[in-house]
Each structure stands twice: as structure tokens, then as C-alpha cells.
Design an enzyme around this catalytic site. Sequence first.
Site, mmCIF file in Angstrom:
data_model
loop_
_atom_site.group_PDB
_atom_site.id
_atom_site.type_symbol
_atom_site.label_atom_id
_atom_site.label_comp_id
_atom_site.label_asym_id
_atom_site.label_seq_id
_atom_site.Cartn_x
_atom_site.Cartn_y
_atom_site.Cartn_z
ATOM 1 N N LYS A 213 0.845 -1.191 0.000
ATOM 2 C CA LYS A 213 0.000 0.000 0.000
ATOM 3 C C LYS A 213 0.882 1.245 0.000
ATOM 4 C CE LYS A 213 -3.972 -2.140 0.345
ATOM 5 N NZ LYS A 213 -5.128 -1.948 -0.542
ATOM 6 N N ASP A 241 -0.399 -0.081 -4.542
ATOM 7 C CA ASP A 241 -1.825 0.256 -4.469
ATOM 8 C C ASP A 241 -2.009 1.567 -3.710
ATOM 9 O OD1 ASP A 241 -4.550 0.314 -4.226
ATOM 10 O OD2 ASP A 241 -4.751 -1.636 -3.256
ATOM 11 N N GLU A 267 -2.102 0.438 -8.602
ATOM 12 C CA GLU A 267 -3.539 0.178 -8.511
ATOM 13 C C GLU A 267 -4.260 1.402 -7.955
ATOM 14 O OE1 GLU A 267 -4.213 -3.570 -6.623
ATOM 15 O OE2 GLU A 267 -6.190 -3.014 -5.866
ATOM 16 N N GLU A 296 -11.823 -2.300 -8.147
ATOM 17 C CA GLU A 296 -12.560 -2.706 -6.957
ATOM 18 C C GLU A 296 -13.649 -1.713 -6.560
ATOM 19 O OE1 GLU A 296 -9.049 -2.695 -4.349
ATOM 20 O OE2 GLU A 296 -10.206 -1.532 -2.924
ATOM 21 N N ASP A 319 -14.751 -7.073 -8.981
ATOM 22 C CA ASP A 319 -15.087 -7.284 -7.566
ATOM 23 C C ASP A 319 -16.423 -8.026 -7.497
ATOM 24 O OD1 ASP A 319 -14.544 -5.842 -4.571
ATOM 25 O OD2 ASP A 319 -16.571 -6.507 -5.002
ATOM 26 N N HIS A 346 -10.004 -8.297 -7.524
ATOM 27 C CA HIS A 346 -9.861 -7.797 -6.168
ATOM 28 C C HIS A 346 -10.433 -8.838 -5.216
ATOM 29 C CE1 HIS A 346 -11.816 -5.439 -2.737
ATOM 30 N NE2 HIS A 346 -10.530 -5.314 -2.539
#
Lengths: 434, 434
Positions: A213, A241, A267, A296, A319, A346
Site C-alpha cells: 500500500k 496500491d 492500482e 474494486e 469485484d 480484487h
Amino acid sequence: MVHGRVSRLSVHDVRFPTSLGGHGSDAMHTDPDYSAAYVVLETDAEDGLKGYGITFTLGRGTEVVVCAVNALAPHVLNRELGDIVGDFRGFYRQLTSDGQLRWIGPEKGVVHLATAAVLNAVWDLWAKQEGKDPRTLVSCIDFRYITDVLTEEEACEILRQSQVGKKEREEQMLAHGYPAYTTSCAWLGYPDATLKQLCSEALKDGWTRFKVKVGADLQDDIRRCRLIRNMIGPEKTLMMDANQRWDVPEAVEWMTKLAEFKPLWIEEPTSPDDILGHAAISKALAPLGIGVATGEQCHNRVIFKQLLQAKALKFLQIDSCRLGSVNENLSVLLMAKKFEIPVCPHAGGVGLCELVQHLIIFDFISVSASLQDRMCEYVDHLHEHFKYPVLIREASYMPPKDPGYSTEMKEDSVKKHRYPDGEVWKKLLTAQGN
Amino acid sequence: MVHGRVSRLSVHDVRFPTSLGGHGSDAMHTDPDYSAAYVVLETDAEDGLKGYGITFTLGRGTEVVVCAVNALAPHVLNRELGDIVGDFRGFYRQLTSDGQLRWIGPEKGVVHLATAAVLNAVWDLWAKQEGKDPRTLVSCIDFRYITDVLTEEEACEILRQSQVGKKEREEQMLAHGYPAYTTSCAWLGYPDATLKQLCSEALKDGWTRFKVKVGADLQDDIRRCRLIRNMIGPEKTLMMDANQRWDVPEAVEWMTKLAEFKPLWIEEPTSPDDILGHAAISKALAPLGIGVATGEQCHNRVIFKQLLQAKALKFLQIDSCRLGSVNENLSVLLMAKKFEIPVCPHAGGVGLCELVQHLIIFDFISVSASLQDRMCEYVDHLHEHFKYPVLIREASYMPPKDPGYSTEMKEDSVKKHRYPDGEVWKKLLTAQGN
């Protein structure tokens, strides 16, 4: 043979206090309590089978989705399951195009999440009763708003062509499973020590693809990315992400600075609604070898259609709980196939892995017929609450063998985590003085 | 001087049974009961002023929006009004980026409608307490996700340049009002006789611009459009509205067949999420002299940004209750100015005319400085329930003179129409045997 009339729809607000451990934290969602609106459908059939459906949420607001599920209930109650799946496209459109309810969507946000929960339950129930052939599947798709890119005839043709080699791909899945990557090591809220420990454990367990992340603080990102890249070495795959943290120019600038750590993708660099923004970022980052991934929080097939049209992404992340269940995900898998963009779902959350494994293994066997640039997200949290949890072997999803959509939660888990009156929450809320 | 701490937030589910008369009916919303989630803010200040805010809904689902307003309430309760408006951008972001709640949006659908209702109430209260200057207004805008098209500096510059001639435009508005068009004559559910009667009355009242609903049945559309065009003559303006009924190719085909009736625009030809689809339709219909209009279900500034970037529309229709109140509408007005696209707001519903008159008159005086190709929708329903209803004179909105955002409903109207326990609904539900 489908049978039974829906006699009861119940919906529960189930929450897990994951924020206490920083699990699931990212640049935009700093304190998520992984939660779900959990739907149970019962019929009057003698088989006693129930349909279980969820949509994933982050804690607060689950009660709003529960309220929306109740608003949809009249469309489901007292309906013959045979009538529902016999005209599943019509049923889908009835849920998404209710003349009054659609105003508060349409096909997005709370009502669409609620639609997913209800439809996921219908699919679970239907899947327990009988198998489906490709033509049946296409008849479940609402092609409204996507015929400029994919018609029903094209969809059938794609599925027909993918019959070739199907048997071998089934065997391949049964033997080796579907490749996964892990997001569990590097949540934004984890201290470096935790990150190191989880990363080294994951390496031992055979993981070769890792997601980190980023997006809250550049210097922090550089330190964390360096740490992980050093741990996993140059050959393994690293993804990043940002969870929508940036504006378009900011995304390009920031990722240029993280390029040295060789991420495969960035992402959610910006708003999930910004198709043209993703296209601009894709174009700018292509020379650095960084692809754009998103999905997502892309709220329906119309957004995915445009992301594909605009060449806005290199990896498409469906998703299972934000799109309108299998029905809408099928249309996105087929569009992705047409545009030759790999689908990398996701997952994580509550039950997303359990659901999405069905979609992605189906994608491999019956649609894409390829593993090139493909992998499915995995997060190792909360599976213990499911009756048929995913099985991971050598960093791959092994095909589920129980009938249904793997969405049933353990009764005791639901009872304990029901918000606000389950045991776990009673205790927590009392401690917080609420 | 802003003062007071928010001591109470109450929210009501108010519905009007408009479906009984076919009012508001179109190709996708066949039986709307015009409704609202109606928010009342109270403070502990001695002035006793309250803030009233609404978001418009169509009946079913209003309870879901009410639930979402309650989920947002903790962000508002016990806050000093001065702190809220002193960092209105921060407050806006707090509502729209709550780390748990944003998952069920973000900035779209139910939670965003709820955000609009809450913020409309804040603006109403604030407007009753003091005036605002341009710099204050810009400080209310969250520029996240739009800086690639509009920066804060550019926004300030637009407002600065529009100071020229402001006084004259104010006087012009006070004397003549803002030009309007009527949608009241030609709802899809009206029989031809009603349509004729309403149209001839509207002509007598001085209306020169008319909108007709289309999209359900082509032959029916041809008959109705011919009838209206014949009644209003070749010089007056006719607009058409399909309320998202078509796919992209279908929209082009259908409108080609209605081109003989010389519509100025086709509104909502397809999904409100389909930016590239609107661009394709715009391109195809331009040679026929038909512009594309959309906006009433465009869920946030990111969608409007892209519609402008993609040259997808010729008329931009903001909505006072779907976007995040004045804050977000300001950003869209400024982007439209930059792209030189006229804003023609969506109105009607419950209280939308009351709200949007403020935005569009502000747009003329302080942003666009032009009436070229501009007009505001008007529907003559339900104004009698408002304490400060709009004033229409010679088919124009006359500037409101009472302080606030004109959103307060009459106490008795709220009481009677509260769902499901108000007098009107008790009677109706009993009659329906519910």
C-alpha cells in the site's frame, strides 16, 4: 431441476473489528472494520437448501446497505426460484431498474452493493441445485448500455471458441490451482517490523507476488518499498496500491519516484470514476514499465466498458460484491476478453476470496483460456468464519469442490459479530463507552 | 458573524403520491412518487435559526437515504457552525471521505445524496447568518480529482474576471429574472388530451421553451412530438428527454428519426455513467443540429470533468441534490465556464427549483456572465409545500429575496406527507390494503 418459492429473506449487519490491528488499512481507509451485509434466502422447497449472499463493507454504513437490501426484498419474496433464474436477465433488470429505487443509484453505490448481496444469494442457491451451460450464462447478462462494445451474439461466440482445450484447463486447475498474490504483508498501518516478519513468512510459504500500500507519504513509501523489494529480491513481482489517493498529475509524479522499485502495476492511482484520468496515467507510466490496474470500486459494467475503450488500464480488477453479482461480472469478463486485457480480481475483505475464486477459475476455463499476466488477490484474514473457506496451496487458489458460491458463514460467527448486539461488539462498545 | 453549535439533526422521509396522476413519469421512471429526505439542523444559538436541507428521491428508497443521513450525523452533531464553514473544504472531505463510509460510495449514489441533504441544510443555515465573497466560495470547493482540469488559482481567476459587469447583471436579474423552460406539459404518462390542454395553457402563460419525454415507443414519440411541435409552432424551442432509455447505437438511430421535429437537445440518451457513449452520440447527432444534454444523474464532479474533456455534451445539467450541495456544484459551474459549455440546470422534483435558482442566478452574475443557450428547467408541482416557493414571472425565475437556500417546507406539509405515518399515506396504504 430448479424448485422452491422464496419464503424468507433475512439480512444481517456483520462486522469484524479489524481496525484494532491495522489490518486492511490504506491511504484512504485508515481504520476499516471489515464487514458485510449478509443475506440469507430460504425457500419452501423440501430440500431445505438456503442461499447465502454477501456484500463487503468497511463498518459504518453497513446498516445503510442492510436498509437497501430490505428495500429490494419485495422483488424477491414469494417469487419462484425457477421464474427468477428462468429469466435472470429480466430479474436483474427488475432489481436495477425499479422505477423508484433506481433514482438513488442507478446501478451504483449502496443500492448496487445491496443488489450484489441479494443476487449472490440467488446464485448460491441456484448453484446448489443445478449446473449451468454457456447459453444459460449469457442469458443472465443485461447487455443494456454495453451493446456498442459487446453484443449477445459476440458473447456466445467468445464462449463457444473457448470450448477448445476446456477439459485440459479444468485438469490444470484441479492439479495446480489459480495463481494468487498476497496483500497481507504490507498494509499501510503496519509498522516495519510487522511488515518484515509477514514478508519473510510469506516467502517461506512460497509466495512470489506481493502488493504494498502506498500514497499517504512519499518518503514513507520509498522506505517501505525499498524494504520489501530488498526482502523479495529483483525477480519476484511487486505491485503498488494507492487506493485513489492522488489527482492525475500527482499520480504520475509520485509513481515516477517509485519506479526504481519496479512495480508491475499501480492500482487505483485516482478516482475510480476517472476513466480519462486513468488513461492519461497509463500513457504517462507506460514508458516506465508500470501498468495501471483498477476496478474494486468501479461501480458497474459501463465504467469497465469505458476503461477498456479508453485503453485506461493494463490489468482489470473485478469485484464480486460491487458489481451486480455473477450476472454483471460475466459481462465484464467477456468484454475484457474481447479487448485482451487480463483480469486480476480484487479480493480480501469479508468473503471476497471465497466468491471471486469461482469467477476467476471460470474465466480461465471458459473465457480467457490464459494465465498470462493473470493472478488473483489473496488476503489471509477472516476465512475461519466461513463454512467452506478457500484453500490456498503453493500460493494458488485450489478449486472449491462444495456446491454453491462458498458464501455461507458459520452461524456462531454471525451471531458473535452481529452489529451492534453481537457479543464482540457489545464488549467493544461498552469499553468505548458508547 | 457565524455562530452556534449544531445541537440536533433530524431527518424526515417525506413523500408525495405523484404517481397517482402520472406526473413526473418518463421512459425509465414510470411511477415516481416525488419525495425527499428532509434534514433539519438546529443549533444552540439564541437566534433560533434552523437549517433546512433536502435531497430529492422518487419514493421507495427514501428510507435508505434517511438511513445514510443518520450515518453521517456524527460528523455534524456538536460541531460549531463557525468551524464547519471556516474550513468548509475540510468538512466536505470529512463527509465524503469517512474511512469506513466511503466504501459504500464513494461520492455517489445513496451516501452522496445524503451528503447533499446535510450540506444543503448547512448552506441554508449559513446563508441566513451572513453573506459570502468569491474567495470564501472557492475555499468551499474540494479540488481533489479535478486539478488536471481546474486548479484553485484558475477558479479564483474566473471569479475575478467575472466581477466585470456584475452590478448590471444583478439588476438584469432583479428586473427580468432567469429564463426558464417547462417540462410540465409532456410527461410520458399523460394522455394526448392532457398534453394538449397543458401546452395551450403554457403558451398562454408566455412559455416559449418546452420539453417532451421520449424513449419508450418510437411511434408514440413521433405522434407526441408532432402534436407538440404543431402546437408551439416552428419558432419556439423544443427539447427531448429519454431518461437513459437507450444504448449508444439505439440513441443515434432513434434521434435520427425524431430530428424532423427540430429538438434543441436530446437529454440523457443513455447511461449517465457513459462519458464516451455521450461523446459518440454527440458526434453522430451534431450534423442533425441536435445537441446532447445530461447531468441530473451524473453523480459527482469527476463525471462532469470527463464529459467536458471528452466533448460529450453541448448543455450541462447540474442537480442541486445529487452533487454535494453548493460546494460541488461550484466546481462544476467553474469547469463549465472554462470549457465554455452552457449550464442548464435540472429542476422539478421536490424543491429542486427552489434550490437551483440560487445556483443558476449566481452562475449568471458571477461565473458565466451570459444567457446564451442557457435556461433553467421548471416544473409546476409541489411548490405549495414550501415556505418560500419560487416565483415565476413571464417564464423566468425571479431572484429569491428571503435569506437562506429556500429549502424550508411547511410544517403541515411535512406532517401530512411523512412516510408511512403521515395522514396522506395512512389513507393510501390502508386503501391499498398494506
